[in-house]
Motif scaffolding. Structure first.
Motif, short mmCIF file in Angstrom:
data_model
loop_
_atom_site.label_atom_id
_atom_site.label_comp_id
_atom_site.label_asym_id
_atom_site.label_seq_id
_atom_site.Cartn_x
_atom_site.Cartn_y
_atom_site.Cartn_z
N PRO A 191 -3.72 -3.95 10.18
CA PRO A 191 -5.13 -4.34 9.99
C PRO A 191 -5.26 -5.51 9.03
O PRO A 191 -4.37 -5.76 8.20
CB PRO A 191 -5.76 -3.07 9.40
N ALA A 192 -6.38 -6.21 9.11
CA ALA A 192 -6.62 -7.39 8.28
C ALA A 192 -6.53 -7.07 6.79
O ALA A 192 -5.98 -7.85 6.01
CB ALA A 192 -7.98 -8.00 8.61
N LEU A 193 -7.08 -5.93 6.37
CA LEU A 193 -7.04 -5.58 4.95
C LEU A 193 -5.60 -5.38 4.49
O LEU A 193 -5.25 -5.72 3.36
CB LEU A 193 -7.87 -4.33 4.68
N ARG A 194 -4.76 -4.81 5.35
CA ARG A 194 -3.35 -4.63 5.00
C ARG A 194 -2.65 -5.98 4.86
O ARG A 194 -1.87 -6.18 3.92
CB ARG A 194 -2.66 -3.79 6.07
N VAL A 195 -2.93 -6.91 5.75
CA VAL A 195 -2.34 -8.25 5.66
C VAL A 195 -2.76 -8.93 4.35
O VAL A 195 -1.94 -9.50 3.64
CB VAL A 195 -2.76 -9.10 6.88
N ASP A 196 -4.05 -8.84 4.03
CA ASP A 196 -4.56 -9.44 2.80
C ASP A 196 -3.88 -8.83 1.57
O ASP A 196 -3.47 -9.55 0.65
CB ASP A 196 -6.08 -9.24 2.73
N ARG A 197 -3.76 -7.51 1.54
CA ARG A 197 -3.12 -6.85 0.40
C ARG A 197 -1.64 -7.23 0.29
O ARG A 197 -1.11 -7.38 -0.82
CB ARG A 197 -3.26 -5.33 0.53
#
Length: 310
Positions: free
Chosen positions: A217-223
Motif C-alpha cells: 500500500p501507498a502508506l507502507r511505501v511512504d513509511r
C-alpha cells in the motif's frame, strides 16, 4: 560521579555535551570505536565522539574490542562510578560490565521493550508508530533487556525521516541521560525491570531490506522511504538500474495506476502502488546527485506504460 562515556557517531555527541555541561559529574575518559576509513581517499578518520572529546581535552580510548586486556586495565585504573553509553557500536563483555560501581547505562532510542536492537528509529517509522521516545537502562548481557531508569516520549510526525527523528531524540535523550546520572548519584532513581509483553525487535536495516515493493500500500511505501532515509536509502529499479527514492508523498486521488506504473507530467511524477498512488518528490539515479523527480523524469523521457521495479 566519575564517568567514562562510550559512544561513536554524531548522534552520541549531544549526550556527551550534556554530561560535560552538567557540572555535577567528571567525564574522565571516552571510549569509542577505532578510526575508520572515510571519503574517496579512504583515509582513517576519528569518530565524531572522539573528535569532540579531543576538543574538550578528554582522554580517548579506542580499543579494537572492549575485551582487550590493555583497555580493561586502563578502565580499572580510571575506576569510573558509572559508564553512560550512546550508540557505542560494540558488545560489552561481562568483565567490562563489572568494572564501574553503577554499571553501564545505555541511552536507547525507543520506548523499551519496544524496538530492541540496532535500528529502533528506522523500524518505528516503518511500522507506522505514532509515538516513540528514548530510554535509559542498565546494560545486561542480553540485547537491550536491562531494567529501565527513565524515558522521554517523542511524536513521530507525518513527514519524519529516520534522520529527522533521530536528531530530535538525540537532544531529548541527552537531557534524559544527564538526569539519569544525577538520579543514580543521589540515590533517588531505581531501575525498573522491563515488562515481558510488548517486546519487538529492530535489527539493522540493510540495503536489501530497503528494496521497495510496489504491490504494498501507498502508506507502507511512504513509511519505507522515510524510515530508510538517509540510510541505507530506499530504492527500486528503472530500466535495469537502481533508483533511490529520497522523498515521496501518498496521493489518494491517484488510484488509476497499477503497482509500479509511472505517470509523468510537466511538474509531477506519480507511481502506482497496491492501494493508490504516490508522488515522487526527490530521487537519486545511479551515479547521479539527488534531484527533483520531475527533472529526473524529463531527463529520462519516460514512455507510456513504463514501470518502476521491473
Amino acid at each position: 560521579m566519575k564517568l567514562v562515556f562510550a559512544g561513536t557517531p554524531e548522534v552520541a555527541v549531544p549526550a556527551l555535551d550534556a554530561l560535560l555541561a552538567s557540572g555535577r559529574h567528571e567525564v574522565a575518559a571516552v571510549v569509542t570505536r577505532p578510526d575508520a576509513p572515510a571519503g574517496r581517499g579512504r583515509r582513517l578518520v576519528a569518530s565524531p565522539v572522539a573528535e569532540r572529546a579531543e576538543e574538550a581535552g578528554i582522554e580517548v580510548l579506542k580499543p579494537a574490542k572492549p575485551k582487550d586486556p590493555e583497555f580493561l586495565e586502563r578502565l580499572r585504573e580510571i575506576a569510573p562510578d558509572c559508564c553512560p553509553v550512546v550508540a557505542y557500536g560494540a558488545l560489552l563483555p561481562r568483565v567490562a560490565l563489572d568494572v564501574p560501581t553503577h554499571g553501564w547505562v545505555n541511552l536507547h532510542f525507543s520506548l523499551l521493550p519496544a524496538w530492541r536492537g540496532a535500528a529502533p528509529v528506522q523500524h518505528s517509522i516503518m511500522a507506522g508508530d505514532e509515538i516513540t521516545g528514548a530510554s535509559t537502562f542498565l546494560i545486561e548481557e542480553g540485547l537491550d533487556s536491562g531494567p529501565v531508569y527513565g524515558t522521554v516520549t517523542e511524536e513521530i510526525r507525518a513527514t519524519d525521516t529516520s534522520g529527522d527523528l533521530l536528531t530530535r531524540l538525540a537532544f531529548a535523550g541527552a537531557g534524559l541521560l544527564a538526569a539519569t546520572m544525577d538520579g543514580i548519584e543521589d540515590g533517588t532513581l531505581k531501575a525498573v525491570p522491563q515488562p515481558a509483553d510488548g517486546i519487538s525487535q529492530a535489527p539493522k536495516v540493510n540495503v536489501e531490506d530497503a528494496h521497495l515493493d510496489w504491490a504494498a500500500p501507498a502508506l507502507r511505501v511512504d513509511r519505507m522511504v522515510r524510515g530508510c532515509t538517509p540510510a541505507p536509502g530506499a530504492w527500486t529499479t528503472f530500466r535495469g538500474e537502481r533508483l533511490k527514492l529520497i522523498q515521496v508523498a501518498p496521493v489518494p486521488d491517484r488510484a488509476d495506476l497499477v503497482p509500479g506504473q509511472i505517470s509523468a507530467g510537466k511538474n509531477n511524477v506519480y507511481v502506482g502502488t497496491g492501494s493508490y498512488g504516490v508522488e515522487l518528490l526527490w530521487v537519486q539515479a545511479q551515479g547521479k546527485k539527488p534531484m527533483r523527480a520531475a527533472d529526473w523524469a524529463r531527463g529520462v523521457r519516460i514512455a507510456d506504460g513504463e514501470r518502476l521495479g521491473g
